[in-house]
Design an enzyme around this catalytic site. Sequence first.
Site: not given
Length: 460
Positions: A144, A181, A184, A313, A439
């Site tokens: 990590g 980024g 932040g 990610l 819709h």
Amino acid sequence: MAETATAQEFDILVLGGGSGGYAAALRAVQLGFTVGLVEKAKLGGTCLHNGCIPTKAYLHSAELADHARESSKYGVNVSLEGIDINAVRAYKDGIVAGKFKGLTGLIKAKGITVIEGEGRLVGTDTIEVNGTAYRGKNIVLATGSYSRSLPGLEIGGRVITSDQALELDFIPKSAIVLGGGVIGVEFASVWKSFGVDVTIVEGLPSLVPNEDAAIVKQLERSFKKRGIKFNTGTFFQGVEQDENGVKVTLVDGKTFEAELLLVAVGRGPVTANLGYEEAGVTIDRGFVITNERLHTGVGNIYAVGDIVPGVQLAHRGYQQGIFVAEEIAGLNPVIVEDVNIPKVTYCEPEIATVGYTEKAAKEKFGDDQIATQEYNLAGNGKSSILGTGGIIKVVRQKDGPVVGVHMIGTRMGEQIGEAQLIVNWEAHPEDVAQFIHAHPTQNEALGEAHLALAGKPLHG
């Protein structure tokens, strides 16, 4: 002479129990392998305990605060009495605790051996944990990442990272966010909704600099409207702090003062002092170098997640963990390039993207080989009901497939699933134009953008 104890052996030994590590472990046991999972802290890693889940809980609380402030616009008279940060933390901690309990129960139920402690690679097939050696016919490195700082910028006192920001027992009156980024802008968005006077400092020319230019423009416009201040194009020089707050100085001499400085300059790989290089694994700027199939080139050692160069990610690590388990099993899994992994920035408005930006597409395929279409959410019924603005931008090769979808607006992250399928299956706008979108939904806007790019805009 006493005999040396034989190390416990597994088919697959995983170092790190975050998204990539536990996904590798779970898929591996499905495939019939024996699995050992080494974790020094808590299963779930940064995503569950200090990242994705707790920050999104904060963002939901922030959304509710904004709804309360704006409720009169929708005919509902509600007053916002304030933000109880300790109650917000309790809500966040409850979500995390529930997910952690579920994950640990699942790992136990699947028969995965959890080895608690700090592991170190001591050979091409051995990990040592608290003085005990464990062997793996295959090793998966999944250690990590951590919150980075800048050279000479020490974390402490009123200078914090996202880890400390999630545990604050007060709401600051003002804050400076160093870094525009993903991390932040998400924290800036939360704090503004909580009533904090926020200023973002970003050294590059814009906020979220990796996003498509049209998305950047929309975000900066929305942030200005919300009262989130930002200074771009000038780099950080230094910070002074005392018992009252911080004073940040940029290289051009500008200064900003606030109660806190949140350092949000990205995340670094956790690979130091873990024996990787000694075992022959190549490390570059802290990252583990692998081939496209995530093999390190040493023995049967693989690496996944934030320690592998590329986008950091949780769902990338998760996918890579599954990939490696299937690779070891000889199933020849399909490689997914980083550019085709969906990304969501959960600020308000949300940013959701997959594929190439217009600029990157033109660099890859040629300026005259790219066509784009922007659809304004002002034309979408559900977006009007929600009171959100924004755009959906589609990038395609001329007479060819869609290579990028970029969206910004409230809840746009919920649209990224279809966008990912469009890009990864190399669908043409003409193909998507045949889809029926319910819709009224925001999902219709994605369909409208493709209708327009296919040359038959319904409302154009």
